[in-house]
Design an enzyme around this catalytic site. Structure first.
Site, PDB file in Angstrom:
ATOM      1  N   ARG A  39       0.855  -1.192   0.000  1.00 17.39           N
ATOM      2  CA  ARG A  39       0.000   0.000   0.000  1.00 17.39           C
ATOM      3  C   ARG A  39       0.885   1.233   0.000  1.00 17.39           C
ATOM      4  NH1 ARG A  39      -5.341   0.480   3.606  1.00 17.39           N
ATOM      5  NH2 ARG A  39      -5.713  -1.243   2.170  1.00 17.39           N
ATOM      6  N   LYS A  63      -7.365 -13.811   6.959  1.00 13.83           N
ATOM      7  CA  LYS A  63      -7.860 -14.083   5.600  1.00 13.83           C
ATOM      8  C   LYS A  63      -7.277 -15.380   5.056  1.00 13.83           C
ATOM      9  CE  LYS A  63      -8.043 -10.408   3.215  1.00 13.83           C
ATOM     10  NZ  LYS A  63      -7.788  -9.228   2.366  1.00 13.83           N
ATOM     11  N   LYS A  75       2.050  -7.272   5.541  1.00 14.21           N
ATOM     12  CA  LYS A  75       1.630  -6.087   4.784  1.00 14.21           C
ATOM     13  C   LYS A  75       2.791  -5.130   4.647  1.00 14.21           C
ATOM     14  CE  LYS A  75      -2.148  -4.546   2.776  1.00 14.21           C
ATOM     15  NZ  LYS A  75      -3.058  -5.391   1.985  1.00 14.21           N
ATOM     16  N   THR A 150     -11.844 -10.479  -6.263  1.00 10.11           N
ATOM     17  CA  THR A 150     -12.227  -9.838  -5.005  1.00 10.11           C
ATOM     18  C   THR A 150     -13.687  -9.418  -5.054  1.00 10.11           C
ATOM     19  OG1 THR A 150      -9.969  -9.023  -4.685  1.00 10.11           O
ATOM     20  CG2 THR A 150     -11.705  -7.980  -3.381  1.00 10.11           C
ATOM     21  N   GLY A 181     -13.245   2.080  -7.578  1.00  8.49           N
ATOM     22  CA  GLY A 181     -12.052   1.729  -8.330  1.00  8.49           C
ATOM     23  C   GLY A 181     -12.262   0.384  -8.989  1.00  8.49           C
ATOM     24  N   GLY A 184     -14.622  -1.847  -6.635  1.00  3.71           N
ATOM     25  CA  GLY A 184     -15.935  -1.251  -6.437  1.00  3.71           C
ATOM     26  C   GLY A 184     -16.751  -1.158  -7.714  1.00  3.71           C
ATOM     27  N   ALA A 236     -13.086   1.343  -0.173  1.00  2.42           N
ATOM     28  CA  ALA A 236     -11.941   2.248  -0.245  1.00  2.42           C
ATOM     29  C   ALA A 236     -11.018   1.922   0.928  1.00  2.42           C
ATOM     30  CB  ALA A 236     -12.427   3.695  -0.208  1.00  2.42           C
ATOM     31  N   ALA A 257     -15.388  -4.425   0.405  1.00  5.85           N
ATOM     32  CA  ALA A 257     -14.068  -4.944   0.062  1.00  5.85           C
ATOM     33  C   ALA A 257     -12.950  -4.318   0.871  1.00  5.85           C
ATOM     34  CB  ALA A 257     -13.800  -4.723  -1.428  1.00  5.85           C
ATOM     35  N   ALA A 258     -13.227  -3.236   1.591  1.00  9.87           N
ATOM     36  CA  ALA A 258     -12.180  -2.545   2.344  1.00  9.87           C
ATOM     37  C   ALA A 258     -11.655  -3.432   3.471  1.00  9.87           C
ATOM     38  CB  ALA A 258     -12.715  -1.240   2.927  1.00  9.87           C
TER      39      ALA A 258
END
Length: 346
Positions: A39, A63, A75, A150, A181, A184, A236, A257-258
């Protein structure tokens, strides 16, 4: 902050030339190498970047476990001094090169893929400097974007939620999607095909213009948490629903999905007390992990991956059923399910 975090490792680095802070958090490597996206965004300070990386890494552990994938959670956060679009191509090339060095130094204990403000093209660049990369473009021999898978998983979770609430289907329901995006926008198309009325919010004028062309209603990003809807779909950044928002959110369900949409530990209980159904994010958005790990590590074909992503609705249903039986929040129920599938603390 690092001392108090129970994860496996936190790695940090600063580049004085670009002013970028690099953070890689490995939450767990008990079930295999830690995996999680990269990210790249602006944070208020270094502590905020570390906190986000730690929370996101923890969500990745859950997950992977809930999907039965042989990976742990990790991450990467690249904390930018300015918005991504203000960086020069030379600065971005340097940032990716340093990031690749950081990954390589972890010796295979961490694998990364695309996330906010990083793409398959960026993964192609990283792959030229380190082998521990998922999600390269198809032209470079990878499996491409995980966004469609996703969205498929979130859609499955949303359908399971509609059934749980006694609606049967999403036909005639109002779905508000925050962020249109890649994920979404795909999700919006899927729920529209189900007969839902779609409302979207996004800071991008181009995305909103495309949404309006498709017949979706549009609301301001400042009104997204106060606009009545049947299903609120945060797609988002996370941390948008704290306890005060949870107490007033005008929705029957939250399915998005966030990652980590709940900002504090009590928000899920507040939602549950109001009868607002929360689809645990680390289940609903696990399609991306299935796509990348399934295709690139386990050798699954596209049909197998899609079938497993569509099956995420069954895990969501199991979490809802457990939550009802034990009278606990749905995210706590999903954590118990994850713990039963792998070496993850309940």
């Amino acid at each position: 902050m690092i001392d108090e975090w129970p994860g496996a490792s936190t790695v940090g680095r600063f580049d004085p030339e670009t002013g970028v802070q690099f953070v890689i958090c490995l939450d767990s490597i008990l079930n295999g190498p830690a995996a999680g996206g990269t990210r790249a965004t602006h944070y208020a300070d270094r502590a905020s970047a570390i906190e986000d990386a730690q929370r996101l890494a923890g969500a990745m552990t859950l997950k992977m476990a809930v999907c039965g994938l042989p990976m742990g959670g990790g991450k990467s956060v690249i904390s930018l001094p300015v918005p991504r679009e203000q960086l020069t191509s030379r600065e971005w090339e340097r940032i990716l090169a340093i990031h690749a060095e950081n990954i390589e130094m972890l010796g295979g204990n961490y694998w990364t893929g695309p996330d906010v403000n990083t793409t398959s093209a960026d993964m192609d660049v990283l792959a030229g400097k380190t082998r521990y990369v998922f999600g390269r473009s198809e032209a470079a021999g990878g499996v491409g974007s995980s966004a469609p898978t996703t969205a498929l998983g979130v859609h499955s979770a949303m359908r399971a939620t509609a059934a749980h609430l006694g609606w049967g289907t999403l036909d005639g329901r109002t779905v508000l999607i925050q962020g249109v995006g890649a994920v979404g926008a795909d999700l919006a198309s899927r729920v529209a095909d189900d007969g839902a009325r779609v409302i979207v919010a996004d800071p991008s004028p181009a995305r909103l213009a495309e949404a309006e062309r498709r017949g979706y209603a549009v609301v301001s990003t400042s009104d997204v948490l106060t606009t009545p809807c049947d299903v609120f779909a945060p797609c988002a950044l996370g941390g948008i629903i704290d306890s005060s928002v949870a107490a007033t959110l005008p929705a029957h369900a939250v399915v998005g999905a966030a990652n980590n949409p709940l900002a504090d530990a009590t928000a899920s209980q507040v939602l549950a007390d109001r009868g607002v159904v929360f689809a645990p994010d680390f289940v609903a958005n696990a399609g991306g992990a299935l796509h990348l790990v399934g295709r690139e590590v386990l050798g699954w074909g596209a049909e197998e991956v899609d079938a497993r992503a569509a099956g995420l609705g069954k895990i969501i249903k199991a979490a809802y059923d457990l939550a009802d039986r034990e009278r606990i929040p749905t995210d706590a129920a999903a954590r118990f399910i994850a713990a039963g599938r792998s070496a993850v603390p309940a």
